[in-house]
Scaffold this motif. Structure first.
Motif, short mmCIF file in Angstrom:
data_model
loop_
_atom_site.label_atom_id
_atom_site.label_comp_id
_atom_site.label_asym_id
_atom_site.label_seq_id
_atom_site.Cartn_x
_atom_site.Cartn_y
_atom_site.Cartn_z
N ASP A 147 -67.07 41.39 73.64
CA ASP A 147 -68.16 41.48 74.62
C ASP A 147 -68.94 42.77 74.46
O ASP A 147 -70.16 42.81 74.67
CB ASP A 147 -67.62 41.35 76.05
N GLU A 148 -68.27 43.84 74.04
CA GLU A 148 -68.97 45.11 73.82
C GLU A 148 -69.87 45.03 72.59
O GLU A 148 -70.98 45.57 72.58
CB GLU A 148 -67.97 46.25 73.65
N ILE A 149 -69.39 44.34 71.54
CA ILE A 149 -70.23 44.15 70.36
C ILE A 149 -71.49 43.38 70.72
O ILE A 149 -72.61 43.77 70.34
CB ILE A 149 -69.45 43.41 69.26
N THR A 150 -71.33 42.30 71.47
CA THR A 150 -72.48 41.49 71.87
C THR A 150 -73.46 42.31 72.68
O THR A 150 -74.68 42.26 72.46
CB THR A 150 -72.01 40.27 72.69
N ARG A 151 -72.95 43.08 73.62
CA ARG A 151 -73.81 43.91 74.47
C ARG A 151 -74.52 44.98 73.65
O ARG A 151 -75.72 45.24 73.84
CB ARG A 151 -72.98 44.53 75.59
N ALA A 158 -80.90 43.83 67.87
CA ALA A 158 -80.65 43.42 66.49
C ALA A 158 -81.19 42.01 66.28
O ALA A 158 -80.78 41.08 66.97
CB ALA A 158 -79.15 43.46 66.20
N PRO A 159 -82.12 41.82 65.36
CA PRO A 159 -82.76 40.52 65.20
C PRO A 159 -81.85 39.44 64.63
O PRO A 159 -82.07 38.26 64.84
CB PRO A 159 -83.93 40.82 64.25
N ASP A 160 -80.84 39.84 63.87
CA ASP A 160 -79.92 38.89 63.23
C ASP A 160 -78.51 39.09 63.76
O ASP A 160 -77.56 39.23 63.00
CB ASP A 160 -79.96 39.03 61.72
N ALA A 161 -78.38 39.12 65.08
CA ALA A 161 -77.12 39.47 65.73
C ALA A 161 -75.97 38.54 65.31
O ALA A 161 -74.84 39.00 65.11
CB ALA A 161 -77.28 39.44 67.25
N GLU A 162 -76.25 37.25 65.17
CA GLU A 162 -75.18 36.32 64.81
C GLU A 162 -74.64 36.62 63.41
O GLU A 162 -73.43 36.60 63.19
CB GLU A 162 -75.69 34.88 64.89
N ASP A 163 -75.53 36.90 62.48
CA ASP A 163 -75.09 37.24 61.12
C ASP A 163 -74.31 38.55 61.12
O ASP A 163 -73.31 38.69 60.41
CB ASP A 163 -76.30 37.36 60.19
N GLN A 165 -72.55 39.80 63.62
CA GLN A 165 -71.23 39.56 64.22
C GLN A 165 -70.29 38.87 63.23
O GLN A 165 -69.11 39.19 63.18
CB GLN A 165 -71.37 38.75 65.50
N ALA A 166 -70.82 37.93 62.47
CA ALA A 166 -69.99 37.27 61.46
C ALA A 166 -69.51 38.28 60.42
O ALA A 166 -68.34 38.27 60.01
CB ALA A 166 -70.77 36.14 60.80
N GLY A 167 -70.41 39.16 59.99
CA GLY A 167 -70.04 40.19 59.03
C GLY A 167 -69.00 41.15 59.59
O GLY A 167 -68.08 41.58 58.88
N LEU A 168 -69.13 41.49 60.87
CA LEU A 168 -68.16 42.39 61.50
C LEU A 168 -66.78 41.75 61.59
O LEU A 168 -65.75 42.42 61.46
CB LEU A 168 -68.65 42.78 62.90
N GLY A 169 -66.76 40.43 61.81
CA GLY A 169 -65.48 39.73 61.81
C GLY A 169 -64.80 39.82 60.46
O GLY A 169 -63.58 39.99 60.37
N HIS A 170 -65.59 39.74 59.40
CA HIS A 170 -65.05 39.87 58.05
C HIS A 170 -64.53 41.29 57.82
O HIS A 170 -63.46 41.48 57.22
CB HIS A 170 -66.15 39.54 57.04
N VAL A 171 -65.26 42.27 58.31
CA VAL A 171 -64.83 43.67 58.19
C VAL A 171 -63.49 43.88 58.89
O VAL A 171 -62.56 44.49 58.34
CB VAL A 171 -65.89 44.62 58.78
N ALA A 172 -63.37 43.36 60.11
CA ALA A 172 -62.14 43.52 60.87
C ALA A 172 -60.97 42.85 60.16
O ALA A 172 -59.84 43.37 60.15
CB ALA A 172 -62.31 42.94 62.27
N ALA A 173 -61.22 41.70 59.55
CA ALA A 173 -60.15 40.96 58.88
C ALA A 173 -59.68 41.64 57.60
O ALA A 173 -58.47 41.68 57.31
CB ALA A 173 -60.62 39.54 58.58
#
Length: 248
Positions: A147-151, A158-163, A165-173
């Motif tokens: 929720d903090e990332i989204t906020r 950020a114009p490409d927020a969904e992309d 967030q997907a990239g950040l998920g990959h970073v975390a993994a």
């Protein structure tokens, strides 16, 4: 009282290299408060030494902040533990090394210049870092709650927020992040999280490399940075809370 302290902190956050002086009118506009309230905040911070009056109704950061920053640097467990590891990375590769923490946004808290003639110039200590175009920032943002990332992305439009967030998920993994000329042309970086069992990702350490050396050495840079971050995580029981920078 809390509201007043919060507003005072927001006043200090307005100061930057590009905007070193502020007056009551501009502060009132930025904070969306009455000019009289802005004036009162500026005067109070001046009395405490955190600001200094430099002209008719104009204020700059005060010298008290230098003293507070010295105390922070001298007493930070994080900076004490990362210092030898940063020196070792510079000594081994000759490239520039940074450490950053999350303080509502990524902030550089230590930087060591590379020793090669074409090494990347370091970020200024205390500088805000882009959260989704630097490796250090990506690692820190990826470690925040969803929720903090989204906020954060919404607040920064950020114009490409969904992309992102997907990239950040990959970073975390995967446990590290790359940056390949996303923030500065010719500059590539890798960063990894310094993790504490209680605090989660509380810092990131990264290396910045010119693109011409990056192509042939990326794997080695990544392995070294991840190994150092893992070592620091094992030592993290010795660390107190990640430092919050005083404005500088």
């Amino acid at each position: 009282m809390l509201s007043t302290l919060g507003r005072a902190a927001r006043v200090l956050d307005l100061y930057s290299v590009d905007a070193p002086e502020w007056g009551a009118t501009a502060v009132a506009q930025e904070l969306q408060i009455a000019k009289s309230q802005a004036h009162e905040l500026l005067v109070s911070l001046c009395v405490g030494g955190l600001l200094q009056r430099v002209g008719s109704g104009r204020y700059r950061l005060g010298w008290r902040i230098v003293a507070l920053n010295a105390v922070l640097v001298e007493t930070s467990d994080l900076l004490r533990l990362v210092a030898p590891e940063m020196r070792a990375l510079v000594g081994r590769f000759g490239e520039t090394v940074h450490v950053a923490v999350w303080d509502g946004r990524p902030v550089c808290v230590d930087a060591r210049s590379g020793r090669l003639s074409t090494s990347i110039p370091p970020f200024t200590v205390g500088a805000d870092l882009p959260a989704h175009s630097t490796a250090l920032g990506k690692v820190l943002l990826a470690g925040r709650p969803a929720d903090e990332i989204t906020r954060f992305l919404s607040d920064h439009e950020a114009p490409d927020a969904e992309d992102i967030q997907a990239g950040l998920g990959h970073v975390a993994a995967q446990g590290f992040a790359y940056e390949e000329q996303e923030y500065r042309p010719g500059t590539c970086s890798v960063a990894a999280p310094i993790v504490n069992r209680d605090a989660g990702v509380f810092a990131s350490i990264g290396m910045s490399v010119p693109v011409e050396r990056w192509r042939r050495g990326r794997t080695g840079y990544r392995s070294a940075v991840v190994a150092v971050a893992s070592h620091l995580a094992r030592c993290s029981g010795q660390l107190g809370p990640a430092p919050k920078l005083v404005p500088a």
